[in-house]
Design an enzyme around this catalytic site. Structure first.
Site, PDB file in Angstrom:
ATOM      1  N   GLY A  47      -4.587  -7.665   9.116  1.00 32.45           N
ATOM      2  CA  GLY A  47      -5.392  -8.446   8.182  1.00 32.45           C
ATOM      3  C   GLY A  47      -5.704  -9.811   8.763  1.00 32.45           C
ATOM      4  N   GLY A  48      -4.900 -10.811   8.386  1.00 31.85           N
ATOM      5  CA  GLY A  48      -5.160 -12.195   8.763  1.00 31.85           C
ATOM      6  C   GLY A  48      -5.473 -12.390  10.243  1.00 31.85           C
ATOM      7  N   GLY A  74       0.135 -10.091   4.164  1.00 33.06           N
ATOM      8  CA  GLY A  74      -0.363 -11.445   3.928  1.00 33.06           C
ATOM      9  C   GLY A  74       0.723 -12.447   3.586  1.00 33.06           C
ATOM     10  N   GLU A 113       2.183   0.266   5.148  1.00 32.63           N
ATOM     11  CA  GLU A 113       2.056  -1.165   4.865  1.00 32.63           C
ATOM     12  C   GLU A 113       2.976  -1.529   3.708  1.00 32.63           C
ATOM     13  OE1 GLU A 113      -1.820  -2.809   6.458  1.00 32.63           O
ATOM     14  OE2 GLU A 113      -2.282  -2.097   4.458  1.00 32.63           O
ATOM     15  N   ASN A 130      -8.786  -5.449   9.389  1.00 28.68           N
ATOM     16  CA  ASN A 130      -9.253  -5.450   8.006  1.00 28.68           C
ATOM     17  C   ASN A 130      -9.664  -6.874   7.637  1.00 28.68           C
ATOM     18  OD1 ASN A 130      -9.641  -5.223   5.277  1.00 28.68           O
ATOM     19  ND2 ASN A 130      -7.496  -4.831   4.766  1.00 28.68           N
ATOM     20  N   TRP A 131     -10.964  -7.098   7.611  1.00 27.63           N
ATOM     21  CA  TRP A 131     -11.455  -8.462   7.356  1.00 27.63           C
ATOM     22  C   TRP A 131     -11.356  -8.846   5.881  1.00 27.63           C
ATOM     23  CZ3 TRP A 131     -16.677  -8.866  10.581  1.00 27.63           C
ATOM     24  CH2 TRP A 131     -16.380  -8.668  11.939  1.00 27.63           C
ATOM     25  N   LYS A 132     -11.067  -7.890   5.034  1.00 23.47           N
ATOM     26  CA  LYS A 132     -10.964  -8.126   3.583  1.00 23.47           C
ATOM     27  C   LYS A 132     -12.232  -8.838   3.072  1.00 23.47           C
ATOM     28  CE  LYS A 132      -6.010  -8.213   4.084  1.00 23.47           C
ATOM     29  NZ  LYS A 132      -4.727  -8.492   3.494  1.00 23.47           N
ATOM     30  N   GLU A 137      -3.952  -3.747  -1.907  1.00 30.62           N
ATOM     31  CA  GLU A 137      -4.691  -4.690  -2.750  1.00 30.62           C
ATOM     32  C   GLU A 137      -5.606  -3.947  -3.729  1.00 30.62           C
ATOM     33  OE1 GLU A 137      -6.189  -7.119   0.442  1.00 30.62           O
ATOM     34  OE2 GLU A 137      -4.168  -7.866   0.803  1.00 30.62           O
ATOM     35  N   HIS A 177      -5.696   0.876   0.135  1.00 29.11           N
ATOM     36  CA  HIS A 177      -5.038  -0.385   0.500  1.00 29.11           C
ATOM     37  C   HIS A 177      -4.259  -0.913  -0.707  1.00 29.11           C
ATOM     38  CE1 HIS A 177      -4.381  -4.511   1.732  1.00 29.11           C
ATOM     39  NE2 HIS A 177      -4.597  -4.106   2.980  1.00 29.11           N
ATOM     40  N   SER A 202       1.470  -8.478   8.205  1.00 34.00           N
ATOM     41  CA  SER A 202       1.727  -9.715   8.962  1.00 34.00           C
ATOM     42  C   SER A 202       1.966  -9.486  10.451  1.00 34.00           C
ATOM     43  CB  SER A 202       2.902 -10.489   8.333  1.00 34.00           C
ATOM     44  OG  SER A 202       2.582 -10.841   7.000  1.00 34.00           O
TER      45      SER A 202
HETATM   46  C1  PEP Z   1      -3.759  -5.673   5.658  1.00 34.31           C
HETATM   47  O1  PEP Z   1      -4.627  -6.218   5.027  1.00 34.31           O
HETATM   48  O2  PEP Z   1      -3.773  -4.441   5.750  1.00 34.31           O
HETATM   49  C2  PEP Z   1      -2.712  -6.477   6.270  1.00 34.31           C
HETATM   50  C3  PEP Z   1      -1.751  -5.870   6.901  1.00 34.31           C
HETATM   51  O3  PEP Z   1      -2.820  -7.854   6.147  1.00 34.31           O
HETATM   52  P1  PEP Z   1      -1.968  -8.972   6.963  1.00 34.31           P
HETATM   53  O4  PEP Z   1      -1.970  -8.553   8.405  1.00 34.31           O
HETATM   54  O5  PEP Z   1      -2.667 -10.240   6.712  1.00 34.31           O
HETATM   55  O6  PEP Z   1      -0.571  -8.930   6.418  1.00 34.31           O
END
Ligand code: PEP
Length: 266
Positions: A240-241, A179, A173, A12-14, A103, A101, A219
């Protein structure tokens, strides 16, 4: 991992990259996956920002890496300024979409009835829908994590038939792990995934629950991925990251392939 469910890893590049760096990242992901020879053992997907979907899709070409979007509308077409329909996503080559998601649930107030509409239209359009569920820290501390997640699942699936729900992937999640650098322990992740499978069995039946992939997000990185993926009900990850570094994303895909192989898959 479980031998009967092929791992799924989504990046997920957000709201990151620009057009040029998005194309570079997609290229680098393809190269890193080819080098590790993991493409055959894992369903990998990337979710770039909307404006870059078409171009990144051309970069992915005929590879096995799925192109996905980070959201879609619950409506098919019409006067919905700023929204993007599932049909439009298919039109530009998407094969997957993230729905719900945290967010968007928490940042934009998206609720289960809206997410149900999005899920239904995404699945009916033929997209692999990655439905996100997860509790906040306050809900976990209050001992409500399982009931919150069960409630989200029931609200989002609603009246969806089993046939329509076939292409769903559930992403667990925990909001407090996204994040933040904090992950659920492998044992906590496994426990929640087993719970989600029980809820799916209750909503549909045990065969549906047994074949649905449930992935973990929060994470995940190249170091902690394998321990999380060793849980028998953990079928991959939403990243994500770490998905913004092609090498890390490929390492996470490799960890999934190895966990699957250790479980007797492939
Ligand atoms: C996500 O955006 O779904 C996510 C899990 O982000 P991160 O891996 O950065 O926690």
């Amino acid at each position: 991992m479980h031998a009967e469910r092929r791992p799924f890893i989504g990046g997920n590049w957000k709201m990151n990259t620009d057009l040029a760096s998005g194309v570079e990242l997609a290229d680098a992901v393809l190269a890193a996956l080819a080098e590790g020879r993991v493409e055959d053992a894992v369903d990998a997907a990337v979710y770039p920002p909307f404006p870059y979907l078409f171009t990144v899709g051309r970069t992915l070409g005929h590879s096995n890496v799925l192109l996905g979007a980070q959201d879609c509308s619950g409506e098919a077409a019409g006067a919905f300024t700023g929204q993007v329909s599932a049909g439009m996503l298919c039109d530009v080559g998407c094969r997957s979409v993230i729905i719900g998601h945290s967010e968007r649930r928490h940042g934009l107030g998206e609720h289960d009835d809206l997410l149900h509409a999005k899920l239904q239209i995404a699945l009916e359009s033929g997209l692999v829908a990655v439905l996100c569920v997860g509790e906040t820290l306050a809900e976990r501390d209050a001992g409500r994590a399982e009931s919150v997640v069960a409630h989200q699942l029931r609200g989002c699936f609603g009246t969806l038939t089993e046939e329509t729900a076939e292409r769903v992937v559930i992403a667990y999640e925990p909001v407090w792990a996204i994040g933040t650098g904090r992950t659920a322990s492998p044992a906590d992740a496994q426990a929640m995934h087993a719970h989600i499978r029980r809820v799916l069995a209750d909503l549909y039946h045990s065969r549906f629950a047994a074949r649905t992939r449930i992935i973990y997000g929060g994470s995940v990185n190249a170091k902690n991925a394998r321990a999380i993926f060793d849980g028998p009900d953990v079928d991959g990850g939403l990243i994500g990251g770490a998905s913004l570094q092609a090498g890390d994303f490929a390492s996470i895909c490799r960890a999934a392939a190895e966990a699957w192989s250790a479980a007797g898959g492939h």
